[in-house]
Write an enzyme that holds these catalytic residues in place. Structure first.
Site, PDB file in Angstrom:
ATOM      1  N   SER A  97      44.060  36.258  50.244  1.00 14.50           N
ATOM      2  CA  SER A  97      45.230  37.246  50.414  1.00 14.50           C
ATOM      3  C   SER A  97      45.368  37.869  51.625  1.00 14.50           C
ATOM      4  O   SER A  97      44.212  38.110  52.281  1.00 14.50           O
ATOM      5  CB  SER A  97      45.506  38.152  49.340  1.00 14.50           C
ATOM      6  OG  SER A  97      46.433  38.969  49.369  1.00 14.50           O
ATOM      7  N   TYR A 116      41.871  44.717  43.662  1.00 14.85           N
ATOM      8  CA  TYR A 116      42.452  43.235  44.225  1.00 14.85           C
ATOM      9  C   TYR A 116      42.026  43.046  45.799  1.00 14.85           C
ATOM     10  O   TYR A 116      41.485  41.964  46.136  1.00 14.85           O
ATOM     11  CB  TYR A 116      43.929  43.351  44.324  1.00 14.85           C
ATOM     12  CG  TYR A 116      44.770  42.146  44.804  1.00 14.85           C
ATOM     13  CD1 TYR A 116      44.940  40.918  43.713  1.00 14.85           C
ATOM     14  CD2 TYR A 116      45.303  41.984  45.905  1.00 14.85           C
ATOM     15  CE1 TYR A 116      45.593  39.947  44.280  1.00 14.85           C
ATOM     16  CE2 TYR A 116      45.867  40.901  46.086  1.00 14.85           C
ATOM     17  CZ  TYR A 116      45.983  39.809  45.429  1.00 14.85           C
ATOM     18  OH  TYR A 116      46.686  38.543  45.561  1.00 14.85           O
TER      19      TYR A 116
HETATM   20  P1  NAD Z   1      51.091  33.616  39.168  1.00 17.37           P
HETATM   21  O1  NAD Z   1      50.937  34.864  38.245  1.00 17.37           O
HETATM   22  O2  NAD Z   1      52.578  33.295  39.484  1.00 17.37           O
HETATM   23  O3  NAD Z   1      50.316  32.479  38.718  1.00 17.37           O
HETATM   24  C1  NAD Z   1      48.836  32.402  38.597  1.00 17.37           C
HETATM   25  C2  NAD Z   1      48.423  31.453  37.276  1.00 17.37           C
HETATM   26  O4  NAD Z   1      47.167  31.542  37.169  1.00 17.37           O
HETATM   27  C3  NAD Z   1      49.230  31.541  35.985  1.00 17.37           C
HETATM   28  O5  NAD Z   1      49.602  30.204  35.773  1.00 17.37           O
HETATM   29  C4  NAD Z   1      48.127  32.464  35.227  1.00 17.37           C
HETATM   30  O6  NAD Z   1      48.285  31.976  34.178  1.00 17.37           O
HETATM   31  C5  NAD Z   1      46.669  31.734  35.843  1.00 17.37           C
HETATM   32  N1  NAD Z   1      45.648  32.495  35.700  1.00 17.37           N
HETATM   33  C6  NAD Z   1      45.458  33.785  35.881  1.00 17.37           C
HETATM   34  N2  NAD Z   1      44.372  34.125  35.542  1.00 17.37           N
HETATM   35  C7  NAD Z   1      43.893  33.299  34.820  1.00 17.37           C
HETATM   36  C8  NAD Z   1      42.511  33.046  34.403  1.00 17.37           C
HETATM   37  N3  NAD Z   1      41.287  34.207  34.265  1.00 17.37           N
HETATM   38  N4  NAD Z   1      41.979  31.683  34.053  1.00 17.37           N
HETATM   39  C9  NAD Z   1      42.999  30.621  34.169  1.00 17.37           C
HETATM   40  N5  NAD Z   1      44.121  30.875  34.565  1.00 17.37           N
HETATM   41  C10 NAD Z   1      44.611  32.114  35.100  1.00 17.37           C
HETATM   42  O7  NAD Z   1      50.336  34.157  40.591  1.00 17.37           O
HETATM   43  P2  NAD Z   1      50.589  33.443  42.066  1.00 17.37           P
HETATM   44  O8  NAD Z   1      51.200  34.259  42.888  1.00 17.37           O
HETATM   45  O9  NAD Z   1      50.864  32.081  41.915  1.00 17.37           O
HETATM   46  O10 NAD Z   1      48.923  33.565  42.792  1.00 17.37           O
HETATM   47  C11 NAD Z   1      47.966  32.670  42.646  1.00 17.37           C
HETATM   48  C12 NAD Z   1      47.089  32.984  43.443  1.00 17.37           C
HETATM   49  O11 NAD Z   1      47.339  33.427  44.893  1.00 17.37           O
HETATM   50  C13 NAD Z   1      46.062  34.346  43.096  1.00 17.37           C
HETATM   51  O12 NAD Z   1      44.765  34.297  43.341  1.00 17.37           O
HETATM   52  C14 NAD Z   1      46.827  35.416  43.812  1.00 17.37           C
HETATM   53  O13 NAD Z   1      46.146  36.540  44.099  1.00 17.37           O
HETATM   54  C15 NAD Z   1      46.983  34.726  45.140  1.00 17.37           C
HETATM   55  N6  NAD Z   1      48.012  35.287  46.235  1.00 17.37           N
HETATM   56  C16 NAD Z   1      49.319  35.316  45.785  1.00 17.37           C
HETATM   57  C17 NAD Z   1      50.576  35.856  46.786  1.00 17.37           C
HETATM   58  C18 NAD Z   1      51.618  35.549  46.434  1.00 17.37           C
HETATM   59  O14 NAD Z   1      52.406  36.295  47.305  1.00 17.37           O
HETATM   60  N7  NAD Z   1      52.170  35.160  45.395  1.00 17.37           N
HETATM   61  C19 NAD Z   1      49.728  36.809  47.713  1.00 17.37           C
HETATM   62  C20 NAD Z   1      48.385  36.695  48.032  1.00 17.37           C
HETATM   63  C21 NAD Z   1      47.405  35.912  47.047  1.00 17.37           C
END
Ligand code: NAD
Length: 257
Positions: free
Chosen positions: A142, A155
């Site tokens: 991230s 985080y």
């Molecule tokens: P989201 O919440 O929209 O989707 C995450 C998915 O992961 C969901 O389907 C959830 O059910 C699943 N999940 C969560 N914990 C889990 C577990 N313990 N076991 C199995 N499945 C699990 O989140 P996102 O925004 O798509 O984020 C995905 C990744 O990207 C994460 O690691 C997040 O930290 C990272 N990230 C996202 C952003 C952003 O702007 N969206 C920015 C930086 C980093």
């Protein structure tokens, strides 16, 4: 990515689902892992409707539980016989609170999922890729894996750790044809980020979204499909020499101070 076997954790929604969509359009064989069984079933159905003939294995698993990680890896090998790409994406944000006020149980949960979950995946998939003499891995860090983010200490700690572990995987397994990178998304509009805007401004989450976007050099939030395309490149054989990097996809945000 035609016929390449790719595991995507957190594949039911957000960045995981967007990458699944891009990889399905390139005719990869997909393994979607998520702990939300309903969302997972919906994701599989939607992908199969859009991409005729798509091969998908869905596995309900919590990435923070080592035995469940071993099970999704075993099921992949049983069904497809190999693993070409691993998108080690599942993660949570936790709650927003200052360091000294942070709820300890939530702190530990964030570390268990974002750090241990990523490590367990590497622990069980690297031996298979090593045996094959080929593999491509993308871990999800991230912007919070590059710099600090107010009120998100576990985080930020977990995402810096993901960036560090990426460097080690690249160092230790590059000799076996395995390239490992991390991506560092900025604010990409997914369900996780929508939830964060609700926490920042419960009365008017749209205002929080607008305010955040106005501070980005591009004055906008990112599109999950753009992240999916970067991930698809890093997971492909077209990537022949990028390894050990944490690649920001954030509209330039991580260069601001
Ligand atoms: P989201 O919440 O929209 O989707 C995450 C998915 O992961 C969901 O389907 C959830 O059910 C699943 N999940 C969560 N914990 C889990 C577990 N313990 N076991 C199995 N499945 C699990 O989140 P996102 O925004 O798509 O984020 C995905 C990744 O990207 C994460 O690691 C997040 O930290 C990272 N990230 C996202 C952003 C952003 O702007 N969206 C920015 C930086 C980093």
């Amino acid at each position: 990515m035609k016929n390449k076997v790719v595991i995507i954790t957190g594949g039911a929604m957000g960045l995981g689902y967007a990458a699944a969509d891009v990889l399905a359009s390139q005719k990869a064989k997909l393994v979607l892992v998520d702990y939300n069984a309903d969302a997972l079933a919906e994701a599989e159905e939607k992908l199969k409707k859009t991409y005729e003939g798509l091969e998908v294995l869905s596995v309900t698993a919590d990435v923070s539980k080592e035995d469940q990680v071993k099970a999704y890896v075993d099921q992949t090998v049983d069904k497809f016989g190999r693993i070409d790409g691993f998108y080690n994406n599942a993660g949570i944000e936790g709650r927003q609170a200052s360091m000294i006020d942070y709820d300890m149980d939530v702190f530990k949960k964030v570390i268990d999922i974002n750090l241990m979950g990523v490590y367990y995946g590497l622990r069980y998939i690297l031996p298979i890729m090593k045996e094959q003499g080929y593999g491509r891995i993308v871990n999800v860090a991230s912007v919070g894996g590059i710099r600090g983010v107010l009120n998100q200490s576990p985080y930020v700690a977990s995402k810096h750790a993901v960036s560090g572990m990426t460097k080690n995987a690249a160092l230790e397994y590059g000799q076996y044809g395995i390239l490992t990178n991390a991506i560092a998304p900025g604010a990409i509009l997914t369900p996780m980020v929508a939830e964060a805007f609700k926490q920042v401004n419960p009365e008017d989450p749209k205002a929080a979204e607008k305010e955040y976007a106005s501070r980005n050099p591009t004055r906008s939030l990112g599109d999950p499909q753009d992240v999916g395309k970067l991930v698809a490149y890093l997971l492909s054989a077209d990537n022949g020499y990028v390894s050990g990097q944490t690649i920001a996809i954030d509209g330039g945000e991580s260069n601001m101070y």
